[in-house]
Design a protein around this motif. Structure first.
Motif, PDB file in Angstrom:
ATOM      1  N   ALA A 100     -19.088 -56.695  29.816  1.00 50.51           N
ATOM      2  CA  ALA A 100     -18.780 -57.509  31.250  1.00 50.51           C
ATOM      3  C   ALA A 100     -19.550 -59.142  30.609  1.00 50.51           C
ATOM      4  O   ALA A 100     -18.496 -59.209  31.087  1.00 50.51           O
ATOM      5  CB  ALA A 100     -19.943 -57.097  32.100  1.00 50.51           C
ATOM      6  N   MET A 101     -20.297 -59.143  29.704  1.00 47.78           N
ATOM      7  CA  MET A 101     -20.807 -60.203  29.644  1.00 47.78           C
ATOM      8  C   MET A 101     -19.546 -60.976  28.204  1.00 47.78           C
ATOM      9  O   MET A 101     -18.961 -62.024  28.169  1.00 47.78           O
ATOM     10  CB  MET A 101     -22.205 -60.181  28.195  1.00 47.78           C
ATOM     11  N   LEU A 102     -19.049 -59.990  27.209  1.00 48.30           N
ATOM     12  CA  LEU A 102     -18.196 -60.608  26.379  1.00 48.30           C
ATOM     13  C   LEU A 102     -16.986 -61.288  27.043  1.00 48.30           C
ATOM     14  O   LEU A 102     -16.116 -61.684  26.363  1.00 48.30           O
ATOM     15  CB  LEU A 102     -18.516 -59.652  25.513  1.00 48.30           C
ATOM     16  N   THR A 103     -16.665 -60.157  28.212  1.00 48.18           N
ATOM     17  CA  THR A 103     -15.760 -60.637  29.474  1.00 48.18           C
ATOM     18  C   THR A 103     -15.115 -62.171  29.053  1.00 48.18           C
ATOM     19  O   THR A 103     -13.618 -62.886  29.399  1.00 48.18           O
ATOM     20  CB  THR A 103     -15.124 -59.837  30.324  1.00 48.18           C
ATOM     21  N   SER A 104     -16.303 -62.620  29.746  1.00 49.76           N
ATOM     22  CA  SER A 104     -16.277 -64.079  29.949  1.00 49.76           C
ATOM     23  C   SER A 104     -16.476 -65.034  28.774  1.00 49.76           C
ATOM     24  O   SER A 104     -15.493 -66.657  29.142  1.00 49.76           O
ATOM     25  CB  SER A 104     -16.994 -64.726  30.989  1.00 49.76           C
ATOM     26  N   ARG A 105     -16.596 -64.653  27.817  1.00 45.19           N
ATOM     27  CA  ARG A 105     -16.234 -65.654  26.319  1.00 45.19           C
ATOM     28  C   ARG A 105     -15.610 -65.468  25.776  1.00 45.19           C
ATOM     29  O   ARG A 105     -15.496 -66.498  24.658  1.00 45.19           O
ATOM     30  CB  ARG A 105     -17.971 -65.263  25.244  1.00 45.19           C
ATOM     31  N   THR A 106     -14.930 -63.789  25.763  1.00 46.00           N
ATOM     32  CA  THR A 106     -13.347 -64.055  24.475  1.00 46.00           C
ATOM     33  C   THR A 106     -12.562 -64.429  25.690  1.00 46.00           C
ATOM     34  O   THR A 106     -12.663 -64.187  26.493  1.00 46.00           O
ATOM     35  CB  THR A 106     -13.560 -62.771  24.483  1.00 46.00           C
ATOM     36  N   ALA A 107     -11.268 -64.046  24.831  1.00 42.89           N
ATOM     37  CA  ALA A 107     -10.107 -63.522  25.707  1.00 42.89           C
ATOM     38  C   ALA A 107      -9.603 -62.673  26.630  1.00 42.89           C
ATOM     39  O   ALA A 107      -8.596 -62.451  27.689  1.00 42.89           O
ATOM     40  CB  ALA A 107      -8.777 -64.132  24.495  1.00 42.89           C
ATOM     41  N   ALA A 108     -10.384 -61.380  25.894  1.00 44.14           N
ATOM     42  CA  ALA A 108      -9.973 -59.760  26.418  1.00 44.14           C
ATOM     43  C   ALA A 108     -11.265 -58.978  26.134  1.00 44.14           C
ATOM     44  O   ALA A 108     -11.102 -59.180  24.699  1.00 44.14           O
ATOM     45  CB  ALA A 108      -8.545 -59.731  26.914  1.00 44.14           C
ATOM     46  N   VAL A 109     -11.336 -58.556  26.594  1.00 38.78           N
ATOM     47  CA  VAL A 109     -12.201 -56.595  25.968  1.00 38.78           C
ATOM     48  C   VAL A 109     -11.083 -55.893  26.524  1.00 38.78           C
ATOM     49  O   VAL A 109     -10.795 -55.350  28.225  1.00 38.78           O
ATOM     50  CB  VAL A 109     -13.444 -56.764  26.646  1.00 38.78           C
ATOM     51  N   VAL A 110     -10.671 -55.271  25.680  1.00 37.81           N
ATOM     52  CA  VAL A 110      -9.906 -54.053  26.300  1.00 37.81           C
ATOM     53  C   VAL A 110     -10.734 -52.741  25.704  1.00 37.81           C
ATOM     54  O   VAL A 110     -11.290 -52.453  24.801  1.00 37.81           O
ATOM     55  CB  VAL A 110      -8.562 -53.960  25.004  1.00 37.81           C
ATOM     56  N   GLN A 111     -10.756 -51.514  26.469  1.00 36.13           N
ATOM     57  CA  GLN A 111     -11.121 -50.135  26.372  1.00 36.13           C
ATOM     58  C   GLN A 111     -10.331 -49.575  25.747  1.00 36.13           C
ATOM     59  O   GLN A 111      -9.076 -48.973  26.278  1.00 36.13           O
ATOM     60  CB  GLN A 111     -12.002 -50.039  27.507  1.00 36.13           C
ATOM     61  N   VAL A 112     -10.769 -49.096  24.514  1.00 37.09           N
ATOM     62  CA  VAL A 112      -9.751 -47.839  23.491  1.00 37.09           C
ATOM     63  C   VAL A 112     -10.761 -46.377  24.529  1.00 37.09           C
ATOM     64  O   VAL A 112     -11.606 -46.056  22.943  1.00 37.09           O
ATOM     65  CB  VAL A 112      -9.848 -48.301  21.764  1.00 37.09           C
ATOM     66  N   PRO A 113      -9.464 -45.669  24.822  1.00 36.28           N
ATOM     67  CA  PRO A 113     -10.498 -44.556  25.310  1.00 36.28           C
ATOM     68  C   PRO A 113     -10.702 -43.433  23.555  1.00 36.28           C
ATOM     69  O   PRO A 113      -9.230 -43.320  23.219  1.00 36.28           O
ATOM     70  CB  PRO A 113      -9.627 -43.716  25.916  1.00 36.28           C
ATOM     71  N   HIS A 114     -11.392 -42.472  23.918  1.00 38.95           N
ATOM     72  CA  HIS A 114     -11.734 -41.196  23.049  1.00 38.95           C
ATOM     73  C   HIS A 114     -10.165 -40.646  22.796  1.00 38.95           C
ATOM     74  O   HIS A 114      -9.758 -39.968  24.671  1.00 38.95           O
ATOM     75  CB  HIS A 114     -12.781 -39.985  22.973  1.00 38.95           C
ATOM     76  N   ASP A 115      -9.460 -40.325  21.532  1.00 38.34           N
ATOM     77  CA  ASP A 115      -8.363 -38.602  21.872  1.00 38.34           C
ATOM     78  C   ASP A 115      -8.477 -38.301  20.979  1.00 38.34           C
ATOM     79  O   ASP A 115      -8.989 -38.356  19.800  1.00 38.34           O
ATOM     80  CB  ASP A 115      -7.550 -40.628  21.542  1.00 38.34           C
ATOM     81  N   PRO A 116      -8.993 -36.701  20.881  1.00 43.57           N
ATOM     82  CA  PRO A 116      -9.125 -36.038  21.054  1.00 43.57           C
ATOM     83  C   PRO A 116      -8.464 -35.325  19.250  1.00 43.57           C
ATOM     84  O   PRO A 116      -8.576 -35.054  18.198  1.00 43.57           O
ATOM     85  CB  PRO A 116      -8.332 -34.102  21.132  1.00 43.57           C
ATOM     86  N   HIS A 117      -6.887 -35.921  19.236  1.00 43.90           N
ATOM     87  CA  HIS A 117      -5.944 -36.001  18.425  1.00 43.90           C
ATOM     88  C   HIS A 117      -6.369 -36.895  16.755  1.00 43.90           C
ATOM     89  O   HIS A 117      -6.084 -36.649  16.166  1.00 43.90           O
ATOM     90  CB  HIS A 117      -4.476 -36.292  19.210  1.00 43.90           C
ATOM     91  N   VAL A 118      -6.671 -38.004  17.334  1.00 48.30           N
ATOM     92  CA  VAL A 118      -7.227 -39.379  16.703  1.00 48.30           C
ATOM     93  C   VAL A 118      -8.636 -38.687  15.849  1.00 48.30           C
ATOM     94  O   VAL A 118      -8.708 -38.697  14.846  1.00 48.30           O
ATOM     95  CB  VAL A 118      -7.243 -40.274  16.983  1.00 48.30           C
ATOM     96  N   HIS A 119      -9.544 -37.966  16.662  1.00 48.53           N
ATOM     97  CA  HIS A 119     -10.684 -37.000  15.964  1.00 48.53           C
ATOM     98  C   HIS A 119     -10.124 -36.288  15.308  1.00 48.53           C
ATOM     99  O   HIS A 119     -11.193 -36.281  14.234  1.00 48.53           O
ATOM    100  CB  HIS A 119     -11.332 -36.852  17.720  1.00 48.53           C
ATOM    101  N   ALA A 120      -9.544 -35.514  16.037  1.00 47.24           N
ATOM    102  CA  ALA A 120      -8.678 -34.376  14.647  1.00 47.24           C
ATOM    103  C   ALA A 120      -8.152 -34.621  13.695  1.00 47.24           C
ATOM    104  O   ALA A 120      -8.600 -34.119  12.003  1.00 47.24           O
ATOM    105  CB  ALA A 120      -8.780 -33.296  15.658  1.00 47.24           C
TER     106      ALA A 120
END
Length: 330
Positions: A230-250
Motif C-alpha cells: 500500500a505504501m509503495l503504490t503511491s511512490r511507484t508506477a504500480a505494484v503487481v502481485q504475482v500469485p504462488h504457482d505450484p507448477h513454477v514451484h515444482a
C-alpha cells in the motif's frame, strides 16, 4: 472448459523499443519468473526478447536451450559485424501456455548462453548499453533483461567509487521502465523498501518503476507485505502481485504450463510497464534512437578469449551514444 485470455495490451509501434530491466535487491526474489511472465505478456504487443545476463552455471535459462537448434550468445561472431538474422538465430523461441486456458499465438525470443557446462565461460558485458545495442541489432520492440546484480549494493558501490554502474545505466537507457522484484514475505518487503529508499536517495525515477511482489506460498500475503504494498503504490508506477504457482514451484522455468492466474499477473505486469512508459513519454511511444557502436575498452593481456566474448565484451564500456550504428538487417 478452455477460456481465452482477454486482457489485451496496446501494440507497440514498429519503430519503438522499450527496455525493461528486471532487478532485485537480493536473490530468491522471483526475478527470473517475472522476466518470463514479462516476456509472455509483452509478446502480445510487439516482438520481444528476454536476455539472460547471468553466468551460465548460475542461471536457470540455459536448460531451456537444451536440444534446440540455437547456440545462444556463444555463436555470435566475434570478428565481423552482427546481422539481425544472426542475432535472432542465436535465440530460441518460447511460448508460455496456461493450464485451463487456450494458448495464444504470442511468442518471444530467449537469448542466453547455451554452451555445455564445461565450456569456457563467456565474458559478458556489465554495461547495459552493450545489451541495448545488441537488442537494436536484433530489431526487437520490447527488451526484457534478467539482471543478476544486487540493486542497492550496486548503487552504494557506484556512489563510493564515483562511477556509473549497472543500476543507473539501466535507468538511463532510452525508454526504460525497470521492474523491481521481491518475495512477498516480511523479509522480502524489508529488502525491497531499503532498495526503494536507496533509489530515492540516488534521484532515480520511482514514478516509472514497477514493483512485482512474488508470492512464496498460497494464501493471503502477510500483513507486512500488504502494508508495504500500500505504501509503495503511491511512490511507484504500480505494484503487481504475482500469485504462488505450484507448477513454477515444482519445475521452475521447466514448467510447460502455468496457472491462468499467473499469466494474468504477467499481463498486469506488461500493462503496468506500458502505462508507465506512456505516462513518461506519451502515447504512442516515440521512435527508438539507434545506439552507436560503443568505444572498446583495452582488454588485459591475461583476459581469456572466448567465442563471442571478444566482440561482445568490448561493447561493455562507454556511454550509450545515440547515433546511427553500422547494423546490417537481414
Amino acid at each position: 472448459m478452455l477460456r481465452k485470455r482477454t486482457d489485451a495490451v496496446p501494440q507497440l509501434p514498429l519503430s519503438a523499443r522499450l527496455a525493461v530491466p528486471v532487478m532485485a535487491a537480493t536473490g530468491g526474489s522471483g526475478r527470473t519468473t517475472v522476466a518470463r511472465l514479462l516476456g509472455a505478456g509483452l509478446a502480445s504487443c510487439g516482438s520481444t526478447v528476454v536476455m539472460d545476463l547471468a553466468p551460465r552455471l548460475s542461471s536457470p535459462w540455459p536448460a531451456l536451450l537444451a536440444g534446440q537448434q540455437a547456440g545462444g550468445l556463444a555463436v555470435l561472431p566475434p570478428d565481423r559485424p552482427l546481422t539481425r538474422s544472426a542475432v535472432q538465430q542465436a535465440c530460441v523461441v518460447q511460448r508460455t501456455h496456461a493450464v485451463g486456458v487456450e494458448a495464444g499465438s504470442g511468442a518471444w525470443h530467449l537469448l542466453s548462453d547455451g554452451q555445455d557446462w564445461h565450456a569456457r565461460p563467456l565474458d559478458l558485458p556489465e554495461n547495459p548499453a552493450a545489451w541495448y545495442q545488441l537488442a537494436a541489432i536484433g530489431g526487437w520492440q520490447a527488451v526484457v533483461a534478467d539482471t543478476v546484480h544486487p540493486l542497492a549494493h550496486d548503487l552504494l558501490a557506484a556512489r563510493c567509487a564515483g562511477k556509473t554502474r549497472r543500476t543507473r545505466g539501466w535507468y538511463e537507457l532510452p525508454f526504460s521502465v525497470p521492474v523491481l522484484c521481491a518475495a512477498a514475505t516480511a523479509q522480502g518487503m524489508r529488502s525491497l523498501q531499503q532498495a526503494v529508499m536507496v533509489l530515492h536517495a540516488e534521484g532515480l525515477p520511482l514514478r516509472r518503476t514497477v514493483v512485482a511482489l512474488v508470492a512464496t506460498r498460497a494464501g493471503r500475503p502477510p500483513v507486512a507485505v500488504r502494508a508495504g504494498a500500500a505504501m509503495l503504490t503511491s511512490r511507484t508506477a504500480a505494484v503487481v502481485q504475482v500469485p504462488h504457482d505450484p507448477h513454477v514451484h515444482a519445475h521452475s522455468l521447466g514448467a510447460a504450463r502455468l496457472h491462468s492466474r499467473t499469466l494474468q499477473a504477467g499481463d498486469r505486469l506488461a500493462g503496468a510497464v506500458l502505462d508507465a512508459a506512456h505516462a513518461a513519454w506519451g502515447r504512442p511511444l516515440p521512435d527508438a534512437p539507434h545506439p552507436a557502436p560503443i568505444t572498446p575498452a583495452p582488454r588485459p593481456a591475461s583476459a581469456l578469449p572466448g567465442p563471442a566474448a571478444a566482440s561482445f565484451a568490448t561493447a561493455s564500456s562507454g556511454a550509450p551514444a545515440l547515433a546511427t550504428p553500422a547494423v546490417t538487417a537481414s
